[in-house]
Scaffold this active site. Structure first.
Site, mmCIF file in Angstrom:
data_model
loop_
_atom_site.group_PDB
_atom_site.id
_atom_site.type_symbol
_atom_site.label_atom_id
_atom_site.label_comp_id
_atom_site.label_asym_id
_atom_site.label_seq_id
_atom_site.Cartn_x
_atom_site.Cartn_y
_atom_site.Cartn_z
ATOM 1 N N SER A 42 44.573 -49.431 34.349
ATOM 2 C CA SER A 42 43.461 -50.371 34.463
ATOM 3 C C SER A 42 43.561 -51.499 33.438
ATOM 4 C CB SER A 42 42.143 -49.614 34.263
ATOM 5 O OG SER A 42 41.082 -50.490 33.959
ATOM 6 N N GLY A 43 43.430 -52.726 33.911
ATOM 7 C CA GLY A 43 43.416 -53.871 33.002
ATOM 8 C C GLY A 43 42.229 -53.834 32.073
ATOM 9 N N LEU A 44 41.063 -53.447 32.603
ATOM 10 C CA LEU A 44 39.871 -53.322 31.776
ATOM 11 C C LEU A 44 40.088 -52.280 30.681
ATOM 12 C CD1 LEU A 44 36.863 -53.578 31.027
ATOM 13 C CD2 LEU A 44 36.372 -51.953 32.872
ATOM 14 N N ASP A 54 38.467 -58.243 28.763
ATOM 15 C CA ASP A 54 39.251 -58.202 30.004
ATOM 16 C C ASP A 54 39.344 -59.609 30.591
ATOM 17 O OD1 ASP A 54 40.663 -57.216 32.166
ATOM 18 O OD2 ASP A 54 38.869 -56.620 33.285
ATOM 19 N N ASP A 81 47.147 -52.494 37.306
ATOM 20 C CA ASP A 81 46.160 -53.539 37.553
ATOM 21 C C ASP A 81 46.702 -54.806 36.908
ATOM 22 O OD1 ASP A 81 43.987 -55.201 37.743
ATOM 23 O OD2 ASP A 81 42.669 -53.993 36.463
ATOM 24 N N ASP A 83 45.971 -57.943 37.199
ATOM 25 C CA ASP A 83 45.104 -59.125 37.156
ATOM 26 C C ASP A 83 45.558 -60.157 38.188
ATOM 27 O OD1 ASP A 83 43.637 -57.868 35.205
ATOM 28 O OD2 ASP A 83 44.658 -58.849 33.542
ATOM 29 N N GLU A 110 45.082 -59.801 41.996
ATOM 30 C CA GLU A 110 43.834 -60.257 42.602
ATOM 31 C C GLU A 110 43.843 -61.758 42.801
ATOM 32 O OE1 GLU A 110 40.607 -60.324 39.186
ATOM 33 O OE2 GLU A 110 41.919 -58.572 38.941
ATOM 34 N N LYS A 116 41.668 -64.498 34.241
ATOM 35 C CA LYS A 116 40.675 -63.861 35.109
ATOM 36 C C LYS A 116 39.413 -63.499 34.325
ATOM 37 C CE LYS A 116 40.021 -59.777 35.302
ATOM 38 N NZ LYS A 116 40.836 -58.605 35.735
ATOM 39 N N ASN A 118 36.431 -60.346 34.484
ATOM 40 C CA ASN A 118 36.178 -59.062 35.121
ATOM 41 C C ASN A 118 35.159 -59.213 36.237
ATOM 42 O OD1 ASN A 118 34.610 -56.320 35.348
ATOM 43 N ND2 ASN A 118 36.580 -55.838 34.381
ATOM 44 N N SER A 119 35.436 -58.558 37.333
ATOM 45 C CA SER A 119 34.628 -58.730 38.549
ATOM 46 C C SER A 119 33.195 -58.249 38.398
ATOM 47 C CB SER A 119 35.288 -57.977 39.711
ATOM 48 O OG SER A 119 36.601 -58.443 39.926
ATOM 49 N N ARG A 157 44.702 -57.742 46.100
ATOM 50 C CA ARG A 157 43.273 -57.428 45.907
ATOM 51 C C ARG A 157 42.422 -58.635 46.293
ATOM 52 N NH1 ARG A 157 40.967 -55.326 40.099
ATOM 53 N NH2 ARG A 157 39.110 -56.667 39.980
ATOM 54 N N HIS A 188 37.511 -55.325 47.278
ATOM 55 C CA HIS A 188 36.669 -55.067 46.113
ATOM 56 C C HIS A 188 35.233 -55.482 46.389
ATOM 57 C CE1 HIS A 188 36.459 -53.585 42.182
ATOM 58 N NE2 HIS A 188 36.576 -54.695 41.481
#
Length: 530
Positions: A42-44, A54, A81, A83, A110, A116, A118-119, A157, A188
């Site tokens: 996970s990037g986060l 992130d 992940d 990004d 993504e 980026k 974080n979503s 993504r 997502h």
């Protein structure tokens, strides 16, 4: 099977698969041991574990460093992940090459702008990347992997729902990314329901596997996702979040208490950390590689007795009493290690559950109340091999004693103190040798005539350490095998065995002056501490 092949098979097979978040080598190993087939890097989580946001604040090369440790620590595939791919198509090509070199199975990119956001951060703009430019990244990734690893997985993504667009835009982008060569599509959503996912699946033509991340809509039954035709579910950040909660609780408790008493039984033992780090594998490798440059050495520490130091040994074995921050047994193990002896067998008995060193092996004498140290040594007889040092577990001595033994070529050597104190203790192990004068015992080879509890005619005191060569070990083993057939075997001591051995085989005596202590009383313990 290659890790990339494992991941490809996972996303393409019929039915639902699951991968779990990890953010370093330790968590990757934990995920694998839990039973998961794959890992979500996970990037986060990786950025949070590095203490940054992130927002691509951790460079892609720093992420690669983390991935390398994760890949080395696990045997299951890792999906990164990635990004936005850390740049344009050219950065994407470079990323693919470096991931494959580290045995990473796939990457998910993504369709947002670099750097980026974080979503799930509310109030932040979530602009989408140009669809054609993103398709170029996918094609560049697939072209780069073709000659390096055809099974490497590229997941596209879609952030259309995150950015506020509807299902039409999500479908349009998914079809374009599939046409560009993406191996799977990650849809997502940050809604608390699965409405976005359902709307998408109702329109999707099933040309490519679908991946979801139900972090926000976690209450939806997993069976529903399988019925919708989802191929892969990512549990995206839960190891990191649970670790944060545990670390906060532990740190706050220790800060408040200024003690470990309320946390030690709520956290894993240090031995579990060593296990996850692969300490046992290193131990086996040392057996294979380290002895090649010299003699092979084993050690046996006889530590089964309870001891009789009142309340101090009521619940604690004497060998675990503390001397200046380390136990008697811990000190011995450290000394053996310091002279290159790594293969140590500790014979436990009373309070064996409190003797939990991870870098030794164990033999348990559960009949410790009714036996002496010769019986403990007999139980550990398989460790008498090559060159072996045998030590009583209740003595404190200096490291040079081991060097003296290891540098002596005699087959059986015992260590004795030439200084005989005026103690009235009748249980001391006095020795009589073939040399009687102090100068003789230091200047010439000296051999044992007998061990006795009587100080009359004694030359010194056996301190409880002896050494055997391969030949000497066989002599000792043969004698113990013979004695083991006697009805009173459990009542016999090592002194008895040595007295019988010395009648037919030379037992050399190595003399020291002081530099040791036998911990039989509280006074002995205090003296050792001083």
């Amino acid at each position: 099977m290659k890790k990339s092949t494992m991941l490809r098979n996972m996303i393409n097979r019929k039915g639902l698969s699951f991968i779990m978040e990890a953010h370093n080598g330790l968590s990757a190993k934990i995920v694998e041991e839990a039973g998961f087939e794959g890992i979500w890097a996970s990037g986060l989580s990786i950025s949070a574990s590095l203490g940054v946001r992130d927002n691509n604040e951790a460079s892609w090369t720093q992420v690669l460093d983390v991935l390398e440790f994760m890949s080395d620590a696990s045997t299951i595939p890792i999906l990164l992940d990635g990004d936005t791919g850390y740049g344009n198509f050219n950065n994407m090509r470079r990323l693919i090459k470096k991931l494959i070199q580290r045995n990473i199975a796939g990457v998910c990119i993504e369709d947002k702008l670099f750097p980026k956001t974080n979503s799930f951060i509310d109030g932040e703009a979530q602009p989408l990347a140009d669809m054609e430019e993103f398709c170029g990244k996918i094609r560049a990734a697939k072209d780069e992997q073709a000659s390096l690893d055809p099974d490497f997985v590229v997941v596209a993504r879609i952030e259309a729902f995150i950015a506020g667009w509807g299902v039409d835009e999500a479908i349009r982008r998914a079809q374009a990314y599939a046409d560009a060569g993406a191996d799977a599509i990650l849809v997502h959503s940050k809604k608390s329901t699965d409405s976005d996912i359902v709307a998408f699946m109702e329109r999707w033509d099933n040309r490519k596997p679908i991946v979801i991340v139900p972090t926000k809509y976690y209450s939806v039954p997993t069976a529903k996702f399988e019925k919708l035709g989802i191929s892969l579910i990512i549990w995206a950040n839960h190891n990191l979040r649970s670790a944060i909660e545990a670390m906060k609780t532990t740190s706050e408790r220790i800060f408040k208490d200024r003690s470990l008493i309320n946390v030690e039984d709520k956290i894993v033992k240090v031995s579990e950390v060593f296990r996850l780090q692969g300490a046992d594998e290193l131990k086996e490798a040392e057996k294979k590689y380290l002895p090649a440059s010299g003699k092979k050495w084993n050690a046996i520490i006889l530590a089964a007795s309870q001891g009789s130091l009142g309340d101090l040994t009521k619940d604690t074995p004497k060998t675990m009493l503390q001397i200046n921050g380390n136990s008697i047994l811990g000190r011995q193990i450290s000394l053996f290690n310091s002279v290159g002896i790594k293969f140590i067998n500790v014979v436990r008995g009373f309070g064996k559950e409190k003797i939990t060193f991870t870098n030794v092996s164990y033999t348990d004498n559960d009949d410790y109340k009714n036996t002496k140290e010769l019986y403990s040594l007999w139980l550990a007889r398989e460790s008498i091999a090559n060159n072996t040092i045998i030590s009583f577990g209740d003595i404190v001595f200096k490291g040079y004693v081991l060097n003296e033994l290891m540098n002596d070529d005699a087959d059986i050597v015992i260590v004795a103190d030439a200084i005989i104190s005026k103690s009235d203790d009748k249980n001391r192990d006095f020795i009589v040798t073939d040399k009687k004068f102090k100068t003789d015992i230091f200047d010439e080879p000296t051999f044992l005539k007998r061990l006795s509890y009587d100080s009359k005619g004694a030359t010194g005191e056996f301190i409880g350490i002896l050494k055997t060569s391969a030949k000497g070990g066989k002599i000792l083993l043969d004698k113990m095998a013979e004695m083991s057939k006697r009805p009173n075997f459990k009542e016999l001591s090592i002194n008895d065995a040595l007295n019988e051995i010395t009648a037919k085989n030379p037992v050399k005596v190595k003399f020291i002056t002081g530099s040791w202590s036998d911990i039989d009383t509280i006074v002995d313990l205090q003296s050792a501490r001083e």
